[in-house]
Design a protein around this motif. Sequence first.
Motif, PDB file in Angstrom:
ATOM      1  N   GLN A 126       0.856  -1.185   0.000  1.00 54.34           N
ATOM      2  CA  GLN A 126       0.000   0.000   0.000  1.00 54.34           C
ATOM      3  C   GLN A 126       0.894   1.238   0.000  1.00 54.34           C
ATOM      4  O   GLN A 126       1.971   1.227   0.588  1.00 54.34           O
ATOM      5  N   TRP A 127       0.480   2.280  -0.660  1.00 56.28           N
ATOM      6  CA  TRP A 127       1.179   3.569  -0.723  1.00 56.28           C
ATOM      7  C   TRP A 127       2.513   3.488  -1.453  1.00 56.28           C
ATOM      8  O   TRP A 127       3.369   4.341  -1.271  1.00 56.28           O
ATOM      9  N   LYS A 128       2.727   2.489  -2.267  1.00 49.52           N
ATOM     10  CA  LYS A 128       4.032   2.313  -2.922  1.00 49.52           C
ATOM     11  C   LYS A 128       4.392   3.506  -3.811  1.00 49.52           C
ATOM     12  O   LYS A 128       5.486   4.061  -3.697  1.00 49.52           O
ATOM     13  N   TRP A 140      14.078   2.638  13.242  1.00 49.93           N
ATOM     14  CA  TRP A 140      12.722   2.360  13.733  1.00 49.93           C
ATOM     15  C   TRP A 140      11.847   1.677  12.684  1.00 49.93           C
ATOM     16  O   TRP A 140      10.643   1.869  12.632  1.00 49.93           O
ATOM     17  N   GLY A 141      12.481   0.909  11.791  1.00 48.24           N
ATOM     18  CA  GLY A 141      11.737   0.182  10.775  1.00 48.24           C
ATOM     19  C   GLY A 141      11.274   1.024   9.603  1.00 48.24           C
ATOM     20  O   GLY A 141      10.469   0.572   8.788  1.00 48.24           O
ATOM     21  N   LYS A 142      11.784   2.246   9.481  1.00 47.41           N
ATOM     22  CA  LYS A 142      11.368   3.148   8.406  1.00 47.41           C
ATOM     23  C   LYS A 142      12.581   3.890   7.831  1.00 47.41           C
ATOM     24  O   LYS A 142      13.539   4.188   8.543  1.00 47.41           O
ATOM     25  N   PRO A 143      12.518   4.247   6.537  1.00 46.75           N
ATOM     26  CA  PRO A 143      13.562   5.098   5.972  1.00 46.75           C
ATOM     27  C   PRO A 143      13.569   6.453   6.685  1.00 46.75           C
ATOM     28  O   PRO A 143      12.513   7.058   6.907  1.00 46.75           O
ATOM     29  N   THR A 144      14.759   6.876   7.073  1.00 51.50           N
ATOM     30  CA  THR A 144      14.931   8.128   7.800  1.00 51.50           C
ATOM     31  C   THR A 144      16.045   8.908   7.111  1.00 51.50           C
ATOM     32  O   THR A 144      17.033   8.324   6.675  1.00 51.50           O
ATOM     33  N   TYR A 145      15.873  10.215   7.025  1.00 45.33           N
ATOM     34  CA  TYR A 145      16.799  11.054   6.262  1.00 45.33           C
ATOM     35  C   TYR A 145      17.479  12.025   7.218  1.00 45.33           C
ATOM     36  O   TYR A 145      16.819  12.709   8.001  1.00 45.33           O
ATOM     37  N   ASP A 149       4.082   4.931   6.706  1.00 44.42           N
ATOM     38  CA  ASP A 149       2.888   4.430   6.037  1.00 44.42           C
ATOM     39  C   ASP A 149       1.904   3.925   7.091  1.00 44.42           C
ATOM     40  O   ASP A 149       2.282   3.257   8.036  1.00 44.42           O
ATOM     41  N   PHE A 150       0.656   4.316   6.923  1.00 47.86           N
ATOM     42  CA  PHE A 150      -0.417   3.929   7.828  1.00 47.86           C
ATOM     43  C   PHE A 150      -1.575   3.403   6.985  1.00 47.86           C
ATOM     44  O   PHE A 150      -1.525   3.428   5.764  1.00 47.86           O
ATOM     45  N   LYS A 151      -2.634   2.953   7.650  1.00 49.11           N
ATOM     46  CA  LYS A 151      -3.775   2.410   6.909  1.00 49.11           C
ATOM     47  C   LYS A 151      -4.425   3.440   6.002  1.00 49.11           C
ATOM     48  O   LYS A 151      -4.695   3.180   4.839  1.00 49.11           O
ATOM     49  N   SER A 152      -4.697   4.630   6.547  1.00 44.70           N
ATOM     50  CA  SER A 152      -5.485   5.614   5.783  1.00 44.70           C
ATOM     51  C   SER A 152      -4.664   6.726   5.133  1.00 44.70           C
ATOM     52  O   SER A 152      -5.219   7.571   4.443  1.00 44.70           O
ATOM     53  N   MET A 163       3.394  15.398   7.821  1.00 47.41           N
ATOM     54  CA  MET A 163       2.781  15.913   6.598  1.00 47.41           C
ATOM     55  C   MET A 163       2.163  14.671   5.943  1.00 47.41           C
ATOM     56  O   MET A 163       2.874  13.721   5.633  1.00 47.41           O
ATOM     57  N   ARG A 164       0.857  14.662   5.786  1.00 50.69           N
ATOM     58  CA  ARG A 164       0.156  13.448   5.358  1.00 50.69           C
ATOM     59  C   ARG A 164      -0.396  13.547   3.941  1.00 50.69           C
ATOM     60  O   ARG A 164      -0.809  14.617   3.503  1.00 50.69           O
ATOM     61  N   PHE A 165      -0.420  12.363   3.288  1.00 51.15           N
ATOM     62  CA  PHE A 165      -0.899  12.282   1.906  1.00 51.15           C
ATOM     63  C   PHE A 165      -1.798  11.062   1.738  1.00 51.15           C
ATOM     64  O   PHE A 165      -1.505   9.999   2.277  1.00 51.15           O
ATOM     65  N   ALA A 166      -2.854  11.224   0.955  1.00 50.39           N
ATOM     66  CA  ALA A 166      -3.757  10.111   0.650  1.00 50.39           C
ATOM     67  C   ALA A 166      -3.673   9.713  -0.817  1.00 50.39           C
ATOM     68  O   ALA A 166      -4.313   8.759  -1.238  1.00 50.39           O
ATOM     69  N   SER A 167      -2.886  10.472  -1.606  1.00 52.52           N
ATOM     70  CA  SER A 167      -2.659  10.104  -3.012  1.00 52.52           C
ATOM     71  C   SER A 167      -1.415  10.821  -3.511  1.00 52.52           C
ATOM     72  O   SER A 167      -0.991  11.832  -2.951  1.00 52.52           O
TER      73      SER A 167
END
Length: 195
Positions: free
Chosen positions: A16-18, A39-44, A56-59, A91-95
């Motif tokens: 999801q969210w690829k 923490w299991g995520k890409p960090t910059y 990445d989250f469900k929604s 900062m969140r994105f749904a698309s």
Amino acid sequence: MAGINTPDEFFAHLSQWKEELLTLRRILLKTGLEETFKWGKPTYTANGKNIVGVSDFKSYCGLWFFQGALLEDKAKVLINAQEGTKAMRSMRFASVKEIDEKLIKAYVAEAVANEAKGLKITADKNKPLIIPEELQQLLDANPALKEKFAAFNKTNQRDFAEHISTAKQEKTKLARLEKVRTLIEQGIGLHDKYK
């Protein structure tokens, strides 16, 4: 995602969210930040300091800025990452259509500049330590545990106390008390894995 240890593995295993997260990665790599995995995520990072990570989250998916509360946020796109968090903002994105490369680069540049200036929000070291009754009883009943608890700095002691006292249900409070007991015995702070 167990067994994922690198950014490449993280992005390869996304279902999801690829497209969105690969777009965010492409943008972040253009900023000159170093891509790491924490923490299991890409960090910059910049000069070894955490600047921004992808999540990445469900929604939704998005970016989390470690010192995001210091950003001006002129576009009003940052959200407090979670209740009780002083510094982090997301900062969140749904698309993929919602992703604005120019805006992201501007926020990253400001975050890097703030880090270079040494600006940061730190924990309130003057906040009082209030030990919940359950923890106090456990410490009083176990002198060796009490001694280990006393060896922690006030921030770690406060983290343990608040972790227990903020539980809403008794079952959760008891589970947290057991977790805290184990961490104290091992000499590990509640948030050490994030440092």
